[in-house]
Write an enzyme that holds these catalytic residues in place. Structure first.
Site, PDB file in Angstrom:
ATOM      1  N   THR A   8      72.952  35.125  48.722  1.00 33.42           N
ATOM      2  CA  THR A   8      72.322  34.916  49.846  1.00 33.42           C
ATOM      3  C   THR A   8      71.368  35.826  50.217  1.00 33.42           C
ATOM      4  O   THR A   8      70.516  35.484  50.937  1.00 33.42           O
ATOM      5  CB  THR A   8      73.128  34.562  51.172  1.00 33.42           C
ATOM      6  OG1 THR A   8      73.882  35.446  51.504  1.00 33.42           O
ATOM      7  CG2 THR A   8      73.900  33.182  50.728  1.00 33.42           C
ATOM      8  N   CYS A   9      71.208  36.906  49.506  1.00 29.69           N
ATOM      9  CA  CYS A   9      70.340  38.079  49.862  1.00 29.69           C
ATOM     10  C   CYS A   9      69.203  37.776  49.049  1.00 29.69           C
ATOM     11  O   CYS A   9      69.026  37.795  47.924  1.00 29.69           O
ATOM     12  CB  CYS A   9      71.014  39.444  49.493  1.00 29.69           C
ATOM     13  SG  CYS A   9      70.073  40.888  49.753  1.00 29.69           S
TER      14      CYS A   9
END
Length: 104
Positions: A8-9
């Site tokens: 999710t980064c």
């Protein structure tokens, strides 16, 4: 090459896109092997722990005082990302210097 990060980064996504052949390990799901953490701490020292993260802000003072290895084993999302491991070479982050070192 192994890329340790979070799916999710945004920064990890950029690194993954630029390094499509790298094996990706999501630290939230799979953690980071202790031997890799020890090598990374030896290489990067306290810079490996992201003290600006939400996870860090949520830690108690006692947890913040713990050894960085213990912190990263308990809370792998504290690690600055991405951590790139290519044999004996390690890179931390997706900075212009890292990209230059990798030939981008």
């Amino acid at each position: 090459m192994i890329l340790y990060g979070l799916k999710t980064c945004d920064t990890c996504r950029k690194a993954r896109k630029a390094l499509p052949d790298a094996d990706f390990v999501d630290v939230r799901d799979d953690g980071v092997p202790e031997e890799i953490l020890k090598r990374a701490l030896g290489r990067f020292g306290p810079a490996l722990v992201n003290t600006r993260s939400t996870t860090w802000r949520d830690l108690s003072e006692a947890e913040r005082a713990n050894d960085p290895l213990a912190q990263l084993q308990t809370h792998p999302t504290l690690m600055k990302r991405p951590l790139l491991v290519a044999g004996d070479t390690m890179y931390l982050g997706w900075t212009p210097d890292v990209r230059r070192s990798l030939g981008f």
